[in-house]
Motif scaffolding. Structure first.
Motif, PDB file in Angstrom:
ATOM      1  N   ILE A 173      -0.932  -2.358 -15.289  1.00 13.87           N
ATOM      2  CA  ILE A 173      -1.933  -1.914 -14.324  1.00 13.87           C
ATOM      3  C   ILE A 173      -1.265  -1.170 -13.174  1.00 13.87           C
ATOM      4  O   ILE A 173      -0.364  -1.690 -12.515  1.00 13.87           O
ATOM      5  CB  ILE A 173      -2.742  -3.107 -13.787  1.00 13.87           C
ATOM      6  CG1 ILE A 173      -3.347  -3.905 -14.954  1.00 13.87           C
ATOM      7  CG2 ILE A 173      -3.838  -2.626 -12.853  1.00 13.87           C
ATOM      8  CD1 ILE A 173      -4.069  -5.149 -14.522  1.00 13.87           C
ATOM      9  N   GLU A 174      -1.713   0.032 -12.922  1.00 15.30           N
ATOM     10  CA  GLU A 174      -1.128   0.850 -11.852  1.00 15.30           C
ATOM     11  C   GLU A 174      -1.527   0.301 -10.488  1.00 15.30           C
ATOM     12  O   GLU A 174      -2.690  -0.024 -10.245  1.00 15.30           O
ATOM     13  CB  GLU A 174      -1.589   2.300 -11.981  1.00 15.30           C
ATOM     14  CG  GLU A 174      -0.980   3.223 -10.931  1.00 15.30           C
ATOM     15  CD  GLU A 174      -1.410   4.666 -11.070  1.00 15.30           C
ATOM     16  OE1 GLU A 174      -1.209   5.434 -10.109  1.00 15.30           O
ATOM     17  OE2 GLU A 174      -1.961   5.020 -12.139  1.00 15.30           O
ATOM     18  N   ALA A 175      -0.563   0.206  -9.624  1.00 15.14           N
ATOM     19  CA  ALA A 175      -0.786  -0.249  -8.248  1.00 15.14           C
ATOM     20  C   ALA A 175      -0.194   0.763  -7.279  1.00 15.14           C
ATOM     21  O   ALA A 175       0.597   1.635  -7.665  1.00 15.14           O
ATOM     22  CB  ALA A 175      -0.150  -1.621  -8.032  1.00 15.14           C
ATOM     23  N   SER A 223       3.602  -0.891 -10.877  1.00 11.95           N
ATOM     24  CA  SER A 223       2.681  -1.575 -11.788  1.00 11.95           C
ATOM     25  C   SER A 223       2.626  -3.062 -11.486  1.00 11.95           C
ATOM     26  O   SER A 223       3.601  -3.654 -11.035  1.00 11.95           O
ATOM     27  CB  SER A 223       3.118  -1.380 -13.243  1.00 11.95           C
ATOM     28  OG  SER A 223       3.029  -0.027 -13.612  1.00 11.95           O
ATOM     29  N   ARG A 224       1.485  -3.643 -11.741  1.00  9.00           N
ATOM     30  CA  ARG A 224       1.289  -5.089 -11.709  1.00  9.00           C
ATOM     31  C   ARG A 224       0.990  -5.566 -13.133  1.00  9.00           C
ATOM     32  O   ARG A 224       0.514  -4.799 -13.973  1.00  9.00           O
ATOM     33  CB  ARG A 224       0.090  -5.457 -10.834  1.00  9.00           C
ATOM     34  CG  ARG A 224       0.185  -5.044  -9.369  1.00  9.00           C
ATOM     35  CD  ARG A 224       0.999  -6.004  -8.576  1.00  9.00           C
ATOM     36  NE  ARG A 224       0.829  -5.796  -7.133  1.00  9.00           N
ATOM     37  CZ  ARG A 224       1.613  -6.335  -6.213  1.00  9.00           C
ATOM     38  NH1 ARG A 224       2.611  -7.123  -6.563  1.00  9.00           N
ATOM     39  NH2 ARG A 224       1.398  -6.104  -4.928  1.00  9.00           N
ATOM     40  N   ARG A 225       1.229  -6.862 -13.365  1.00 11.47           N
ATOM     41  CA  ARG A 225       0.884  -7.410 -14.669  1.00 11.47           C
ATOM     42  C   ARG A 225      -0.630  -7.576 -14.807  1.00 11.47           C
ATOM     43  O   ARG A 225      -1.370  -7.590 -13.808  1.00 11.47           O
ATOM     44  CB  ARG A 225       1.574  -8.762 -14.875  1.00 11.47           C
ATOM     45  CG  ARG A 225       0.988  -9.925 -14.083  1.00 11.47           C
ATOM     46  CD  ARG A 225       1.684 -11.235 -14.450  1.00 11.47           C
ATOM     47  NE  ARG A 225       1.047 -12.401 -13.847  1.00 11.47           N
ATOM     48  CZ  ARG A 225       1.324 -12.872 -12.651  1.00 11.47           C
ATOM     49  NH1 ARG A 225       2.243 -12.265 -11.913  1.00 11.47           N
ATOM     50  NH2 ARG A 225       0.703 -13.944 -12.179  1.00 11.47           N
ATOM     51  N   GLU A 226      -1.069  -7.734 -16.019  1.00  7.34           N
ATOM     52  CA  GLU A 226      -2.472  -8.026 -16.274  1.00  7.34           C
ATOM     53  C   GLU A 226      -2.823  -9.415 -15.743  1.00  7.34           C
ATOM     54  O   GLU A 226      -1.960 -10.268 -15.598  1.00  7.34           O
ATOM     55  CB  GLU A 226      -2.759  -7.994 -17.778  1.00  7.34           C
ATOM     56  CG  GLU A 226      -2.696  -6.625 -18.402  1.00  7.34           C
ATOM     57  CD  GLU A 226      -3.028  -6.694 -19.876  1.00  7.34           C
ATOM     58  OE1 GLU A 226      -4.039  -6.094 -20.282  1.00  7.34           O
ATOM     59  OE2 GLU A 226      -2.273  -7.359 -20.608  1.00  7.34           O
ATOM     60  N   ASN A 227      -4.106  -9.619 -15.482  1.00  4.18           N
ATOM     61  CA  ASN A 227      -4.588 -10.933 -15.061  1.00  4.18           C
ATOM     62  C   ASN A 227      -4.598 -11.868 -16.263  1.00  4.18           C
ATOM     63  O   ASN A 227      -5.334 -11.658 -17.228  1.00  4.18           O
ATOM     64  CB  ASN A 227      -6.003 -10.810 -14.484  1.00  4.18           C
ATOM     65  CG  ASN A 227      -6.437 -12.032 -13.713  1.00  4.18           C
ATOM     66  OD1 ASN A 227      -6.362 -12.055 -12.489  1.00  4.18           O
ATOM     67  ND2 ASN A 227      -6.876 -13.060 -14.406  1.00  4.18           N
ATOM     68  N   THR A 269      -6.765 -12.196  -9.466  1.00  7.75           N
ATOM     69  CA  THR A 269      -6.488 -10.861  -8.931  1.00  7.75           C
ATOM     70  C   THR A 269      -7.298 -10.685  -7.659  1.00  7.75           C
ATOM     71  O   THR A 269      -8.495 -10.997  -7.639  1.00  7.75           O
ATOM     72  CB  THR A 269      -6.861  -9.759  -9.940  1.00  7.75           C
ATOM     73  OG1 THR A 269      -6.051  -9.891 -11.110  1.00  7.75           O
ATOM     74  CG2 THR A 269      -6.638  -8.373  -9.350  1.00  7.75           C
ATOM     75  N   LYS A 301     -11.020 -10.665  -9.917  1.00 10.30           N
ATOM     76  CA  LYS A 301     -10.946 -11.063 -11.323  1.00 10.30           C
ATOM     77  C   LYS A 301     -10.282 -12.433 -11.410  1.00 10.30           C
ATOM     78  O   LYS A 301      -9.385 -12.743 -10.632  1.00 10.30           O
ATOM     79  CB  LYS A 301     -10.145 -10.037 -12.133  1.00 10.30           C
ATOM     80  CG  LYS A 301     -10.186 -10.252 -13.645  1.00 10.30           C
ATOM     81  CD  LYS A 301      -9.487  -9.100 -14.368  1.00 10.30           C
ATOM     82  CE  LYS A 301      -9.581  -9.263 -15.880  1.00 10.30           C
ATOM     83  NZ  LYS A 301      -8.928  -8.134 -16.588  1.00 10.30           N
TER      84      LYS A 301
END
Length: 356
Positions: free
Chosen positions: A7-9, A27-31, A37, A76
């Motif tokens: 995920i782009e941050a 980038s961040r990891r997925e939830n 989130t 989320k």
């Protein structure tokens, strides 16, 4: 554990020891199933951020996005998350994970875990590095997310997640909460001004101990301290010897402990929470002669941090802040290095990034 950073941050990061922050895509990891989130609304600016940006402590890995006084809204939740729901106002403090298995973690003292994952500049268990709250969103394991009381202002409440818990935790652990006792607060800055408010809420008499005489009016008339003691005035320091039950020392510069110990009564307690970059000398004679105690304390665990936030909500305690936009952060850092802030900068993240 496989890396998962899809995920782009967006945030602001420093890339070298100049500490200058600039826009940064990462980038961040997925939830995951146990994750929350949150869209970041506000992030406090801690002195630790400045030390990290300039690699003052020698363990910064660049690029680094600082920020560990994070307040936001849940966007989320994972399948296993039951406590939080989308739309909740929440906070994230100094750590975002720990081993969960050691004695400290089992006692809700995650801040003393030997394998903590700090909110930024820390290796995560999947091999990536954490990035902090000077950014648009963050993904955090539910255990390390905190509920914000409804009546607590989100912007002025943000610094409580580090500055607040850093003084609340030792006051509770060392018994510095007995109504009618006398508390000294050494240093009047981000930590010290919150310590005054806690002290008064606990029913203590509070004296601010500072080398800056011009801070007296602010300390007494605005923050509610009962007295102000100029540490650079030998006569006043001598007159105050043996009058204080506890002192919480928030001074981050190198300083002498001898004058502070002299202020303590028999069985008095001096607890240090500042982090000078050089060792302080420990005078033994006044300790022995007065059966006094010198202690230290880290920020508190998650359970205690939630207790502190609830306490602040009950007593209407928040930090005194200067609200800034993200593009003002480098000027704010220069001011912070000169202690030119009353008493905590907070970034208005939600109104700083057009993508939010």
């Amino acid at each position: 554990m496989a890396k998962s950073l899809p995920i782009e941050a967006f945030g602001w990061a420093a890339t070298d020891t100049s500490g200058i922050l600039a826009p940064f895509h990462f980038s961040r990891r997925e939830n995951g199933d146990n994750d929350v989130t949150l869209q970041i609304l506000y992030c406090g600016v801690c002195h630790s951020d400045l030390h990290t940006l300039r690699n003052d402590w020698g363990f910064t890995t660049y690029p680094v996005v600082p920020g560990h006084e994070i307040v936001g809204v849940v966007t989320k939740i994972g399948n296993n998350v039951k406590i939080f729901k989308v739309g909740d106002k929440v906070g994230v403090g100094v750590i975002v994970d720990s081993c969960k298995e050691c004695e400290s973690c089992q006692q809700d003292l995650e801040s003393y875990c030997p394998k903590p994952v700090f909110t930024y500049n820390s290796p995560y268990y999947d091999g990536t590095r954490t990035q902090g709250g000077y950014s648009n969103f963050v993904v955090v394991h539910q255990r390390y997310v905190l509920q914000f009381p409804e009546n607590l202002p989100l912007d002025a409440g943000a610094p409580l997640l580090c500055a607040g818990i850093t003084v609340y935790s030792p006051m509770k652990y060392y018994g510095m909460t007995e109504p009618g006792k006398h508390l000294g607060v050494a240093g009047l800055g981000g930590l010290g001004h919150v310590a005054i408010k806690f002290g008064k809420a606990f029913g203590l008499k509070v004296t601010v101990i500072s080398g800056s005489p011009h801070k007296e009016e602010e300390a007494v008339k605005k923050l509610g301290a009962d007295a102000f003691l100029v540490s650079s005035d030998p006569a006043k320091m001598k007159a105050a010897m043996g009058t204080i039950d506890y002192i919480i020392d928030t001074i981050s510069a190198v300083h002498s402990l001898v004058p502070l110990l002299g202020l303590l009564k028999l069985n008095g307690k001096l607890v240090t929470v500042g982090l000078p970059n050089k060792p302080l000398q420990l005078p033994i004679f006044p300790l022995v002669a007065g059966r006094k105690l010198i202690g230290g304390s880290n920020f508190g665990g998650i359970k205690e941090t939630q207790e502190m936030l609830d306490f602040c909500g009950k007593h209407n305690i928040a930090a005194d802040i200067e609200l800034i936009k993200m593009d003002q952060i480098n000027t704010a850092m220069e001011r912070l290095s000169k202690s030119d802030v009353k008493y905590r900068f907070v970034i208005d993240v939600a109104n700083s990034f057009s993508s939010l």
